[in-house]
Scaffold this motif. Structure first.
Motif, short mmCIF file in Angstrom:
data_model
loop_
_atom_site.label_atom_id
_atom_site.label_comp_id
_atom_site.label_asym_id
_atom_site.label_seq_id
_atom_site.Cartn_x
_atom_site.Cartn_y
_atom_site.Cartn_z
N ASP A 13 0.37 -1.80 8.78
CA ASP A 13 0.81 -1.11 7.89
C ASP A 13 2.14 0.01 8.59
N ARG A 14 1.87 0.36 9.76
CA ARG A 14 2.57 1.31 10.27
C ARG A 14 2.53 1.13 11.81
N LEU A 15 3.61 1.31 12.62
CA LEU A 15 3.69 1.21 14.02
C LEU A 15 4.08 2.69 14.39
N ILE A 16 3.13 3.16 15.33
CA ILE A 16 3.19 4.43 15.84
C ILE A 16 3.74 4.47 17.45
N TYR A 17 4.97 5.13 17.58
CA TYR A 17 5.39 4.92 19.03
C TYR A 17 4.83 6.10 19.97
N ASP A 18 3.86 6.10 20.68
CA ASP A 18 3.27 7.22 21.45
C ASP A 18 3.91 7.42 22.70
N CYS A 19 5.23 7.86 22.74
CA CYS A 19 5.92 8.25 23.81
C CYS A 19 7.23 8.50 23.46
N LEU A 20 7.78 9.72 23.72
CA LEU A 20 9.24 10.19 23.51
C LEU A 20 10.32 9.28 24.12
N GLY A 21 10.02 8.38 25.00
CA GLY A 21 10.75 7.44 25.65
C GLY A 21 11.42 6.38 24.67
N PHE A 22 10.72 6.03 23.83
CA PHE A 22 10.90 5.05 22.96
C PHE A 22 12.34 5.56 21.90
N THR A 23 13.66 4.93 22.31
CA THR A 23 14.71 5.44 21.72
C THR A 23 14.47 5.02 20.00
N LEU A 24 15.48 5.85 19.12
CA LEU A 24 15.40 5.46 17.87
C LEU A 24 16.08 3.86 17.53
N SER A 25 16.97 3.73 18.44
CA SER A 25 17.51 2.46 18.23
C SER A 25 16.66 1.38 18.72
N PHE A 26 15.77 1.41 19.59
CA PHE A 26 14.76 0.29 19.84
C PHE A 26 13.71 0.38 18.66
N CYS A 27 13.38 1.67 18.21
CA CYS A 27 12.29 1.54 17.19
C CYS A 27 12.95 0.67 15.70
N GLN A 28 14.32 1.18 15.44
CA GLN A 28 14.95 0.61 14.45
C GLN A 28 15.01 -1.20 14.54
N LYS A 29 15.39 -1.59 15.85
CA LYS A 29 15.43 -2.88 16.24
C LYS A 29 13.99 -3.63 15.58
N ILE A 30 12.87 -2.98 16.16
CA ILE A 30 11.64 -3.67 15.96
C ILE A 30 11.62 -3.54 14.51
N ASN A 31 12.02 -2.73 13.74
CA ASN A 31 11.72 -2.55 12.20
C ASN A 31 12.52 -3.72 11.53
N GLU A 32 13.90 -3.96 12.15
CA GLU A 32 14.59 -4.96 11.59
C GLU A 32 13.91 -6.40 11.70
N ILE A 33 13.08 -6.65 13.25
CA ILE A 33 12.40 -7.99 13.10
C ILE A 33 11.26 -8.06 12.32
N SER A 34 10.42 -6.94 12.38
CA SER A 34 9.11 -7.08 11.74
C SER A 34 9.16 -6.44 10.27
N ARG A 35 9.98 -5.76 10.09
CA ARG A 35 10.06 -4.93 8.51
C ARG A 35 8.52 -4.31 8.37
N ILE A 36 8.10 -3.75 9.73
CA ILE A 36 7.02 -3.01 9.58
C ILE A 36 7.63 -1.39 9.67
N PRO A 37 7.11 -0.22 8.88
CA PRO A 37 7.50 1.04 9.08
C PRO A 37 7.09 1.65 10.29
N PHE A 38 7.71 2.64 10.82
CA PHE A 38 7.08 3.38 12.17
C PHE A 38 7.35 4.59 11.89
N LEU A 39 6.51 5.47 12.77
CA LEU A 39 6.73 6.62 13.26
C LEU A 39 7.12 6.88 14.67
N SER A 40 8.17 7.62 14.75
CA SER A 40 9.03 8.03 15.77
C SER A 40 8.53 9.45 16.21
N PRO A 41 8.27 9.78 17.52
CA PRO A 41 8.25 11.18 17.86
C PRO A 41 9.48 11.83 17.79
N ARG A 42 10.52 11.10 18.06
CA ARG A 42 11.82 11.61 17.80
C ARG A 42 12.22 12.18 16.66
#
Length: 228
Positions: free
Chosen positions: A188-217
């Protein structure tokens, strides 16, 4: 005229963290003064190597000024991190944000101190209907701790390893396995447990998977905007 607010960012690596602030700063109100400090500032490669994790010391990964990554031990880096928080206080920071998702209960400040892990955990705690979570960590040695710190009552949790500081070939290989994992688990949710993950990367995965995410940024940006 109101005094200009100062936000201090402290990294467990070296400052400046242009890779993070290039995304964060545009999300903050105009006129905010940015201060930066790094736990490894002023250290050379050999001095940093001494801080590598040993035995049971928990490994943390971060970025150096030259763009390369390094892994340090939590207990070894903690005194330097505490010192940098104090330095930012002295420099006049009104708010201090830690650029790491490790929980650091040892850190304290007379100013507002933001720890991304706590911000993100509270976001998930207040949301309804979260039954399956995938936590993405940069190091395999962090998976066990991630399962403990991100545990939610009544929710299933799986971890996945993706190193945001890895080279293109390694990232591509890890990404294939990651996508297969989440497609099979359907969290139901992806949680990125590192500040190294860029917003653009998180959004790219969201576009592929359609899974909501939490980004520390994003969590940091939201909290900073509320305080500012």
């Amino acid at each position: 005229m109101a005094a200009q607010k100062k936000v201090g960012f402290v990294t467990i690596g070296q400052s400046p963290r242009d890779d993070i602030l290039a995304e964060l700063t545009p999300l903050l109100p105009a006129g905010v003064e940015i201060l930066e400090a790094g736990a490894l500032d002023g250290l050379g490669r050999k001095e940093i190597e001494v801080l590598a994790p040993e035995a049971q010391d928990f490994p943390l990964i971060s970025r150096l000024r030259d763009g390369f990554s390094c892994t340090v031990g939590r207990q070894k880096i903690l005194p330097r991190l505490i010192a940098r928080v104090k330095e930012l206080e002295i420099s006049g920071a009104d708010i201090i944000a830690v650029l790491c998702t490790e929980d650091f209960p040892e850190l304290s400040s007379r100013k507002h101190l933001l720890l991304p892990f706590r911000l993100m955990k509270s976001e998930v705690d207040i949301r309804q209907g979260v039954r399956k979570v995938t936590v993405v960590v940069p190091l395999k040695a962090q998976e066990k701790a991630a399962r403990q710190k991100w545990a939610f009552p009544g929710a299933s949790l799986k971890t996945a390893v993706l190193n945001p500081y890895a080279g293109p070939k390694e990232q591509e290989a890890e990404l294939d396995g990651f996508l297969s994992l989440i497609q099979g688990f359907q969290p139901d949710r992806l949680i990125y447990d590192c500040l190294g993950f860029t917003l653009s990367f998180c959004q790219k995965i969201n576009e592929i998977s359609r899974i909501p995410f939490l980004s520390p940024r994003l969590s940091l940006a939201d909290s900073l905007n509320q305080l500012l």
